[in-house]
Design a protein around this motif. Structure first.
Motif: not given
Length: 233
Positions: A12-21
């Protein structure tokens, strides 16, 4: 065994994961620690196909599972033990275990019912009881056993110590140590950072959807910033 590249998830527009590796090698136990709301459960649910990903790649033993439906993920051998246990309460212990076999999808089982009973003897004693009548700790053993019946290549564990008495936590983590000795690959999400680091080979620290630390678990346990933020030191 498991490789995650630049995984991004939005709710819903909230970024829960931001490019996890991150990576989990065959036979490793890798822990994922972080505060509540850091994105730990979101990561496991994304791996299991329970939430949609925006970008990134997920591969299991070289098989691309990016965006795969949950039944395809389990059929490939990535099995999740969910937070809060989630047994089928009106089914018996044995019936719950047999449900786990649906994930085999033609693959040969690595764990049978007798192996689960060897790992958790109380389940053998109560195999004909309704799962809803079990204690919380017994239900946790059951959902781990149910996942094992699906022949996991990777076992995803979401907060296995949650709400359990210390003596039961010790039993559950002794069982996980035994599974590791048998060569099972485990990705562990655990709020108890002390326990997570003590039980794993390597660990990643997740903060607001980002990996902010990674390394050998023993080294992270001595990291002053990790100790201050997550170990209460």
């Amino acid at each position: 065994m498991l490789k995650i590249e630049d995984l991004r998830v939005n709710y819903s527009g909230i970024q829960a994961l931001r490019g996890v590796s991150l990576e989990v090698g065959a036979g490793e136990t890798v822990a994922l620690i972080g505060a509540n709301g850091a994105g730990k459960s979101s990561l496991l649910n994304a791996l299991s196909g329970l939430v949609a990903i925006d970008t990134g790649k997920i591969s299991l033993a070289g098989q691309d599972l990016t965006g795969a439906a949950p039944w395809k993920v389990t059929g490939a051998g990535m099995l999740q033990v969910p937070e809060g246990r989630q047994v089928f309460p009106e089914m018996t212990v044995q019936e719950n275990l047999l449900v786990g076999q649906n994930a085999l999808a033609g693959r040969s089982p690595d764990f049978g019912q007798e192996q689960v009973f060897d790992l958790f003897p109380i389940l053998k004693e109560r195999q004909n009881q309704h799962a809803g009548s079990l204690s919380g700790g017994q239900q946790q053993m059951l959902v781990i056993g149910r996942a094992l019946m699906g022949g996991p290549k990777v076992l995803l564990l979401d907060e296995p110590s949650l709400g359990l008495a210390p003596v039961i936590i010790a039993q559950v983590f002794d069982a996980l140590a035994a599974l590791k000795q048998q060569g099972l690959t485990i990705l562990l999400v655990e709020q108890n950072a002390h326990l997570a680091l003590a039980s794993s080979d390597r660990a990643y620290v997740l903060d607001q959807g980002n990996i902010v630390r990674s390394g050998n678990s023993a080294d992270l346990a001595k990291d002053p910033e990790v100790a201050a933020l997550y170990l209460g030191q």
